[in-house]
Design a protein around this motif. Sequence first.
Motif, short mmCIF file in Angstrom:
data_model
loop_
_atom_site.label_atom_id
_atom_site.label_comp_id
_atom_site.label_asym_id
_atom_site.label_seq_id
_atom_site.Cartn_x
_atom_site.Cartn_y
_atom_site.Cartn_z
N ASN A 4 4.62 6.86 6.06
CA ASN A 4 3.77 5.68 5.90
C ASN A 4 4.37 4.70 4.90
N LYS A 61 6.70 1.02 5.71
CA LYS A 61 6.36 -0.27 5.10
C LYS A 61 7.57 -0.85 4.36
N GLU A 64 9.86 -2.36 6.95
CA GLU A 64 9.29 -3.61 7.45
C GLU A 64 9.44 -4.73 6.43
N GLU A 72 0.57 1.97 -3.05
CA GLU A 72 0.47 3.10 -2.12
C GLU A 72 0.06 4.38 -2.83
#
Length: 232
Positions: free
Chosen positions: A88, A92, A95, A147
Amino acid sequence: MEETNEISLQEIFMILWSKVVIIVLCTVIGGIAAFGVSNYVIDPTFTSRVSMYVNNNPNAETTVANINDINTSQKLVSTYIEILKSDNVLSKVCEATGLEYTAADVRKMMSASAVNGTEIFEVKVTAKDSEEAALIANTIAELAPEEIIRVVKAGSVELIDQAVPAKGPSSPNVLLNTLIGFMLGGVLSVLGVLVAAMLDNRVKDEEDLKKYYDMPVLGAIPDLESAQTRFK
């Protein structure tokens, strides 16, 4: 008398001295080969790092460090590191950087560990491009606090040092590899010469006859060529 292949230190020295040219040549070839592979075959990689501080109780009103909070922060470091390595988080990161890497790729490129057992942990990213390594490391540091807090629901992570592009490659170490090549070439050539000598059972002179067989030497064939050369 039972044959023996024992070799004295003096004989070992004489054997090596007689093959010194081969040993030196193999040593040089080993060093040159290691240098060539390290400098021209292996792709260089660059490492950038960021360091972050884990605070277990960011809302504490006192400025005095609490030993319990410090101990808890140290224990949380390993948990935070595992969160950073999750698909996860790393998805990110990929990206955000815009680089064509997957979460699995970044996971292989990064390593994270506590610094000397403290509540500080360090993230290292190794890539073939120094700018990419620094970008990925800084992106991890940027996304980490949000996060981690989202998952743990407590504590905080503060950035200590940002990543900067490495000025030189972290791998391969050309000098070290070259030295190892020299050493391996020398050691292997010495071992090869000694093994060949140990396996050589030929009787070459009078001393070999005395060494391997319990029989008297009645006579020897002279080396006429050497004798002619000596008397010219």
